[in-house]
Design a protein around this motif. Structure first.
Motif, short mmCIF file in Angstrom:
data_model
loop_
_atom_site.label_atom_id
_atom_site.label_comp_id
_atom_site.label_asym_id
_atom_site.label_seq_id
_atom_site.Cartn_x
_atom_site.Cartn_y
_atom_site.Cartn_z
N ASP A 185 -5.21 1.62 9.54
CA ASP A 185 -6.66 1.40 9.66
C ASP A 185 -7.19 0.53 8.53
OD1 ASP A 185 -7.03 2.82 12.01
OD2 ASP A 185 -7.33 4.73 10.98
N ILE A 186 -6.68 0.73 7.34
CA ILE A 186 -7.13 -0.07 6.18
C ILE A 186 -6.81 -1.54 6.39
CG2 ILE A 186 -6.72 -0.52 3.72
CD1 ILE A 186 -6.26 2.52 3.42
N LEU A 187 -5.63 -1.83 6.92
CA LEU A 187 -5.18 -3.21 7.07
C LEU A 187 -5.72 -3.88 8.33
CD1 LEU A 187 -1.47 -2.74 5.95
CD2 LEU A 187 -3.30 -3.87 4.67
N LEU A 243 0.83 -1.20 0.00
CA LEU A 243 0.00 0.00 0.00
C LEU A 243 0.87 1.26 0.00
CD1 LEU A 243 -3.02 -0.79 2.36
CD2 LEU A 243 -2.99 -0.65 -0.12
N MET A 244 1.93 1.24 0.78
CA MET A 244 2.82 2.41 0.81
C MET A 244 3.41 2.68 -0.58
SD MET A 244 2.76 3.74 3.82
CE MET A 244 4.23 4.75 3.85
N PHE A 245 3.72 1.59 -1.28
CA PHE A 245 4.25 1.75 -2.64
C PHE A 245 3.19 2.32 -3.59
CE2 PHE A 245 4.60 -0.10 -6.92
CZ PHE A 245 5.82 0.43 -7.32
N LEU A 246 1.96 1.79 -3.51
CA LEU A 246 0.89 2.25 -4.40
C LEU A 246 0.52 3.71 -4.14
CD1 LEU A 246 -1.47 -0.88 -4.40
CD2 LEU A 246 -0.01 -0.09 -6.27
N PHE A 247 0.64 4.16 -2.88
CA PHE A 247 0.21 5.51 -2.51
C PHE A 247 1.37 6.53 -2.48
CE2 PHE A 247 -3.53 3.41 -0.32
CZ PHE A 247 -4.45 3.89 -1.25
N GLN A 248 2.42 6.25 -3.18
CA GLN A 248 3.58 7.16 -3.17
C GLN A 248 3.20 8.58 -3.59
OE1 GLN A 248 7.14 5.85 -5.22
NE2 GLN A 248 6.91 3.75 -4.48
N LYS A 249 2.31 8.70 -4.57
CA LYS A 249 1.95 10.02 -5.10
C LYS A 249 0.83 10.69 -4.31
CE LYS A 249 3.19 8.74 -9.87
NZ LYS A 249 2.70 8.65 -11.26
N HIS A 250 0.21 9.94 -3.40
CA HIS A 250 -0.99 10.46 -2.74
C HIS A 250 -0.74 11.03 -1.35
CE1 HIS A 250 -2.82 8.08 -5.94
NE2 HIS A 250 -3.97 8.67 -5.68
N ILE A 295 -0.57 9.52 1.61
CA ILE A 295 -1.53 8.95 2.55
C ILE A 295 -0.85 8.73 3.90
CG2 ILE A 295 -3.08 7.01 3.02
CD1 ILE A 295 -3.94 8.77 0.69
N HIS A 296 -1.49 9.15 4.96
CA HIS A 296 -0.92 9.07 6.30
C HIS A 296 -0.72 7.61 6.72
CE1 HIS A 296 -0.30 9.81 10.59
NE2 HIS A 296 -0.16 11.10 10.28
N GLN A 297 0.33 7.38 7.51
CA GLN A 297 0.65 6.03 7.98
C GLN A 297 -0.51 5.42 8.78
OE1 GLN A 297 3.32 4.12 7.43
NE2 GLN A 297 2.57 2.46 8.72
N LEU A 298 -1.20 6.24 9.58
CA LEU A 298 -2.31 5.74 10.39
C LEU A 298 -3.48 5.29 9.52
CD1 LEU A 298 -2.30 8.28 13.36
CD2 LEU A 298 -1.40 5.94 13.32
N PHE A 334 -8.11 14.78 6.34
CA PHE A 334 -6.70 15.11 6.20
C PHE A 334 -6.57 16.27 5.21
CE2 PHE A 334 -6.80 10.79 7.75
CZ PHE A 334 -5.73 10.73 8.64
N PRO A 335 -5.40 16.91 5.15
CA PRO A 335 -5.25 18.08 4.26
C PRO A 335 -5.59 17.81 2.80
CG PRO A 335 -3.41 17.97 5.79
CD PRO A 335 -4.21 16.70 5.97
N ASN A 336 -5.25 16.62 2.31
CA ASN A 336 -5.43 16.36 0.87
C ASN A 336 -6.44 15.25 0.57
OD1 ASN A 336 -3.48 14.68 2.12
ND2 ASN A 336 -2.82 13.94 0.12
N TYR A 337 -7.08 14.71 1.58
CA TYR A 337 -8.08 13.65 1.33
C TYR A 337 -8.95 13.44 2.57
CZ TYR A 337 -5.12 10.48 4.11
OH TYR A 337 -4.40 9.89 5.12
N ILE A 338 -10.04 12.73 2.34
CA ILE A 338 -10.93 12.31 3.43
C ILE A 338 -10.94 10.79 3.45
CG2 ILE A 338 -13.35 12.16 4.15
CD1 ILE A 338 -13.72 15.00 3.28
#
Length: 319
Positions: free
Chosen positions: A60-62, A44-51, A53-56, A73-77
């Motif tokens: 939560d997703i996993l 997931l960290m690899f897929l979200f490199q451009k986004h 996305i916060h570590q927390l 969050f500043p750039n997403y909900i």
């Protein structure tokens, strides 16, 4: 069911996500939907490199038991919605994770989900949903899962009615543990739906930023269905409590009746035992001991005393 189910969808296309490169921030179409089957944190960290996305959020997703919530969050909900699966009297809870950005919706699950899979499999028919706005994709998934939960609640209600029929029909195949299992399932549904309703209310507060006014009525409809489920769950829990109280009352009454019959039998046998005890004493001289009709007289006396006590109990309405 495929182990991995990863797609990027637009109103005019459906493509499998290439897992060897980060997810795009934009696509040919200004609004698009990405669905990812989450494997592990590293992926997931690899897929979200451009986004960014916060570590927390990744944690939560996993986490399959992550709390239902909405975070800004500043750039997403990011928000979590809970669905339910019921089979063989076992209730399974499954989280649906959503990341909303101004031009993207990203849905993430830990395994294949029928509600999402059916939409994507029939994308030639369902692509018009995304054409109206990605908020309608969110609504479609939430609506399917909410209606599915309603169907589960109605199925449990049918089983409760069957349980009530067994109670008042004096069925010997009554399984109390099954009833408590249904009650636990209802409490889990109630807890999940209360939290889902909170998320829907929070979504309504921020809808102007991400959702169109047209979608407002659709999300209110999902919330109304959630309220209906909560009302049905409360009604079913009350039905279970009433049925269990009735079962305990009926069982107690049966026990009391058995004890009453045994007590009456013991009371009737008591004077008979007294007569038998007297004539069974080891004395040399006992009246009528040598009498020809002594045995029959003793039996007659015992029978007479038993009938007399039975009539007395009947007059007193003790049975």
């Amino acid at each position: 069911m495929p182990a991995l189910f990863n797609y990027i969808l637009t109103p005019s296309s459906k493509e499998e996500v290439l897992l060897d490169r980060p997810l795009p921030l934009s696509h040919r179409h200004p609004k698009h939907w990405i669905h990812i089957t989450a494997e592990n944190e590293e992926k997931l960290m690899f897929l979200f490199q451009k986004h960014d996305i916060h570590q927390l959020t990744i944690e939560d997703i996993l986490n399959p038991s992550s709390r239902i919530k909405l975070e800004i969050f500043p750039n997403y909900i990011f928000f979590v919605f809970r669905g339910f699966h019921f089979e063989r009297n076992q209730l399974t809870q499954k989280n649906f994770n959503f990341i909303l950005t101004p031009n993207q919706i990203i849905s993430l699950t830990l395994d294949y989900r029928d509600s999402i899979g059916d939409i994507i499999d029939q994308w030639k028919v369902n692509n018009k949903i995304l054409a109206r706005g990605y908020e309608f994709v969110v609504h479609k998934i939430l609506d399917i899962e909410t209606d599915h939960t309603l169907a589960i609640t109605q199925k449990i209600e049918e089983r409760i009615e069957h349980f009530e029929d067994q109670i008042f029909g004096n069925s010997k195949s009554l399984d109390i543990s099954n009833v408590y299992s249904l009650r636990a399932s209802l409490l889990s549904i109630k807890k999940g739906m209360l939290q889902n309703k909170e998320v829907l209310e929070d979504l309504e507060k921020i809808k102007n930023s991400f959702f169109s006014d047209e979608a407002d009525a659709f999300f209110r409809d999902v919330r109304d269905h959630s309220l209906r489920i909560l009302e049905l769950v409360d009604s079913n829990i009350e039905s279970i409590s009433s049925a269990l109280e009735a079962h305990i009352a009926i069982s107690t009454r049966k026990t009391n009746e058995i004890m009453k019959i045994l007590t009456i039998m013991t009371a009737i046998m008591l004077p008979m035992s007294l007569v038998a005890g007297i004539y069974g004493m080891n004395f040399r001289h006992i009246p009528t001991l040598e009498w020809e009709y002594g045995f029959l007289t003793a039996l007659g006396s015992m029978g007479f005393l038993g009938i007399l006590m039975l009539l007395y109990f009947r007059i007193k309405r003790w049975y």
